[in-house]
Design a protein around this motif. Structure first.
Motif, mmCIF file in Angstrom:
data_model
loop_
_atom_site.group_PDB
_atom_site.id
_atom_site.type_symbol
_atom_site.label_atom_id
_atom_site.label_comp_id
_atom_site.label_asym_id
_atom_site.label_seq_id
_atom_site.Cartn_x
_atom_site.Cartn_y
_atom_site.Cartn_z
ATOM 1 N N ARG A 55 0.811 -1.220 0.000
ATOM 2 C CA ARG A 55 0.000 0.000 0.000
ATOM 3 C C ARG A 55 0.845 1.270 0.000
ATOM 4 O O ARG A 55 0.353 2.351 -0.309
ATOM 5 C CB ARG A 55 -0.942 0.003 1.202
ATOM 6 C CG ARG A 55 -0.263 0.031 2.547
ATOM 7 C CD ARG A 55 -1.269 -0.007 3.677
ATOM 8 N NE ARG A 55 -0.605 -0.045 4.972
ATOM 9 C CZ ARG A 55 -1.243 -0.041 6.137
ATOM 10 N NH1 ARG A 55 -2.552 -0.005 6.158
ATOM 11 N NH2 ARG A 55 -0.570 -0.085 7.273
ATOM 12 N N GLU A 82 -3.884 -1.741 -1.625
ATOM 13 C CA GLU A 82 -4.382 -1.485 -0.270
ATOM 14 C C GLU A 82 -5.485 -2.500 -0.003
ATOM 15 O O GLU A 82 -6.615 -2.359 -0.477
ATOM 16 C CB GLU A 82 -4.913 -0.053 -0.162
ATOM 17 C CG GLU A 82 -5.730 0.252 1.078
ATOM 18 C CD GLU A 82 -5.035 -0.088 2.367
ATOM 19 O OE1 GLU A 82 -5.243 -1.217 2.866
ATOM 20 O OE2 GLU A 82 -4.292 0.755 2.877
ATOM 21 N N LEU A 83 -5.158 -3.541 0.740
ATOM 22 C CA LEU A 83 -6.087 -4.653 0.931
ATOM 23 C C LEU A 83 -7.333 -4.265 1.714
ATOM 24 O O LEU A 83 -8.367 -4.933 1.604
ATOM 25 C CB LEU A 83 -5.379 -5.817 1.629
ATOM 26 C CG LEU A 83 -4.356 -6.567 0.768
ATOM 27 C CD1 LEU A 83 -3.509 -7.483 1.635
ATOM 28 C CD2 LEU A 83 -5.052 -7.355 -0.330
ATOM 29 N N GLY A 84 -7.257 -3.190 2.490
ATOM 30 C CA GLY A 84 -8.418 -2.751 3.254
ATOM 31 C C GLY A 84 -9.435 -1.974 2.444
ATOM 32 O O GLY A 84 -10.484 -1.589 2.969
ATOM 33 N N SER A 85 -9.144 -1.751 1.177
ATOM 34 C CA SER A 85 -10.041 -1.018 0.291
ATOM 35 C C SER A 85 -10.378 -1.883 -0.919
ATOM 36 O O SER A 85 -9.512 -2.193 -1.730
ATOM 37 C CB SER A 85 -9.383 0.288 -0.180
ATOM 38 O OG SER A 85 -10.036 0.797 -1.327
ATOM 39 N N THR A 120 -13.361 -0.368 7.816
ATOM 40 C CA THR A 120 -12.857 0.134 6.542
ATOM 41 C C THR A 120 -13.935 0.923 5.822
ATOM 42 O O THR A 120 -15.089 0.976 6.249
ATOM 43 C CB THR A 120 -12.418 -1.035 5.642
ATOM 44 O OG1 THR A 120 -13.586 -1.801 5.294
ATOM 45 C CG2 THR A 120 -11.412 -1.918 6.348
ATOM 46 N N LEU A 126 -11.359 -4.010 10.439
ATOM 47 C CA LEU A 126 -10.116 -3.833 9.695
ATOM 48 C C LEU A 126 -9.301 -5.117 9.511
ATOM 49 O O LEU A 126 -8.809 -5.386 8.410
ATOM 50 C CB LEU A 126 -9.256 -2.773 10.392
ATOM 51 C CG LEU A 126 -7.905 -2.477 9.736
ATOM 52 C CD1 LEU A 126 -8.098 -1.874 8.351
ATOM 53 C CD2 LEU A 126 -7.074 -1.538 10.613
ATOM 54 N N GLN A 127 -9.146 -5.916 10.563
ATOM 55 C CA GLN A 127 -8.298 -7.108 10.423
ATOM 56 C C GLN A 127 -8.929 -8.137 9.488
ATOM 57 O O GLN A 127 -8.242 -8.737 8.657
ATOM 58 C CB GLN A 127 -8.019 -7.736 11.794
ATOM 59 C CG GLN A 127 -7.188 -6.834 12.711
ATOM 60 C CD GLN A 127 -6.767 -7.539 13.976
ATOM 61 O OE1 GLN A 127 -5.796 -8.305 13.977
ATOM 62 N NE2 GLN A 127 -7.485 -7.292 15.071
ATOM 63 N N THR A 130 -8.668 -6.669 5.874
ATOM 64 C CA THR A 130 -7.315 -6.649 5.313
ATOM 65 C C THR A 130 -6.739 -8.050 5.136
ATOM 66 O O THR A 130 -6.214 -8.395 4.075
ATOM 67 C CB THR A 130 -6.386 -5.827 6.223
ATOM 68 O OG1 THR A 130 -6.914 -4.501 6.361
ATOM 69 C CG2 THR A 130 -4.981 -5.750 5.644
ATOM 70 N N ASN A 131 -6.846 -8.846 6.184
ATOM 71 C CA ASN A 131 -6.183 -10.155 6.172
ATOM 72 C C ASN A 131 -6.928 -11.205 5.368
ATOM 73 O O ASN A 131 -6.308 -12.140 4.867
ATOM 74 C CB ASN A 131 -5.998 -10.657 7.605
ATOM 75 C CG ASN A 131 -5.070 -9.778 8.426
ATOM 76 O OD1 ASN A 131 -4.426 -8.879 7.897
ATOM 77 N ND2 ASN A 131 -5.001 -10.024 9.720
ATOM 78 N N GLY A 134 -9.701 -8.697 1.550
ATOM 79 C CA GLY A 134 -8.876 -8.117 0.490
ATOM 80 C C GLY A 134 -8.126 -9.178 -0.285
ATOM 81 O O GLY A 134 -8.040 -9.136 -1.520
ATOM 82 N N SER A 189 -9.374 -13.673 11.417
ATOM 83 C CA SER A 189 -8.815 -13.369 10.093
ATOM 84 C C SER A 189 -7.802 -14.422 9.649
ATOM 85 O O SER A 189 -7.712 -14.752 8.463
ATOM 86 C CB SER A 189 -8.164 -11.977 10.092
ATOM 87 O OG SER A 189 -6.948 -11.952 10.835
#
Length: 313
Positions: A55, A82-85, A120, A126-127, A130-131, A134, A189
């Protein structure tokens, strides 16, 4: 060839060089000093073409610069991810799909750990976002490019931390933070990483290989959100200064070995969907809820709902 706790990423890559040379590999999460950066280095050392995905461009470039300094002829390229998006994931995947060569392997190494509660832009904790989500979305979107390879693999980097919690199918967002426990969330996650590999392997069978793994515990930037209280809580695993301790500790070089085995070892081809530890197959070391095929199917369907898109062969 057999590998074990004494194997390093470089020793495994050297042993499997004929399987790696010339292959195009995407490695996510390439912050200097971490598993991803070392994975990039050892793959470049034996002639792989490596895409460094992350990211933050400055961190990607720092790792790229270090690798180029050691290996001037390294074939490297960058990818902002950006894995959270989900929007960013889709943009990155579109870039990959435009490559003029196949992608042979994607190593989903990026992740966060023990973060304070945050949602997000897509409304997900978030975890988990993202983990797992994403990674789920990115891997599935680039499967057409993977299937152009004669022997594609997807490697999901999980953790022994999956023992801290199963997937909370009915409340993955922890009541919007009201009952949030950052370690249950991390566990969720990481369990999801293992289940994802199982269902991906089931859906694609002989067309694509998928593996998950625990790399071992090393002092990397993954620990950046841990507090003094966290280190005290997990005193069996960490010293008071945050350095890892115990039987699970591995150096970054040793932890990287398991990623390279999962990505290229021809001897594990018949164990599609399996979990690895210490550079070898270790399905018995995963929690039963993390290897349950019904849970894997259920997670896949939930993930499709959360990204608003179905992914089937």
């Amino acid at each position: 060839m057999t590998f074990d706790t004494s194997s390093t990423g470089e020793s495994v890559a050297t042993a499997l060089a004929s399987c790696i040379k010339g292959k195009t590999v995407i490695v996510t999460g390439v912050t200097p000093g971490g598993y991803g950066a070392e994975t990039v280095r050892v793959l470049a050392l034996v002639g792989a073409k490596v895409v460094l995905a992350g990211r933050t461009l400055s961190k990607i470039q720092a790792t790229m610069g270090a690798v180029k300094k050691e290996i001037p002829g390294a074939d490297l390229k960058t990818l902002i991810l950006e894995l959270g998006s989900q929007k960013s994931v889709r943009e990155a995947a579109a870039e990959v799909l435009a490559y003029d060569t196949p992608v042979d392997v994607v190593i989903l190494n990026a992740g966060v750990m023990g973060t304070p509660y945050e949602k997000t832009e897509d409304g997900l904790e978030l975890q988990f976002a993202t983990n797992h989500i994403g990674n789920f979305l990115f891997a599935n979107l680039i499967i057409p490019k993977l299937l152009e390879s004669p022997a594609p693999r997807v490697v999901a980097v999980g953790s022994v931390g999956h023992f801290w919690g199963p997937v909370r199918f009915d409340d993955y967002n922890f009541e919007d933070g009201k009952v949030y426990d950052k370690w249950l969330a991390y566990g969720q996650s990481k369990t999801a990483n293992i289940l994802f590999a199982i269902e991906l392997a089931e859906l694609y069978k002989d067309r694509l290989l998928a593996f998950s793994l625990h790399p071992g515990g090393a002092a990397t930037s993954l620990n950046q959100h841990m507090t003094k209280e966290d280190y005290e809580k997990f005193s069996d695993f960490f010293n008071s200064d945050g350095t890892p301790k115990g039987d699970w500790v591995r150096s970054v070089a040793e932890g990287t070995a398991t990623q390279i085995v999962a990505a290229f070892d021809p001897s594990i081809v018949g164990s599609n969907g399996s979990y690895l530890v210490d550079a070898k197959l270790a399905p018995e070391q995963a929690a039963p809820y993390a290897t349950d095929k019904d849970n894997a199917k259920k997670l896949w369907e939930l993930s499709e709902t959360l990204v608003g898109q179905k992914f089937r062969p």
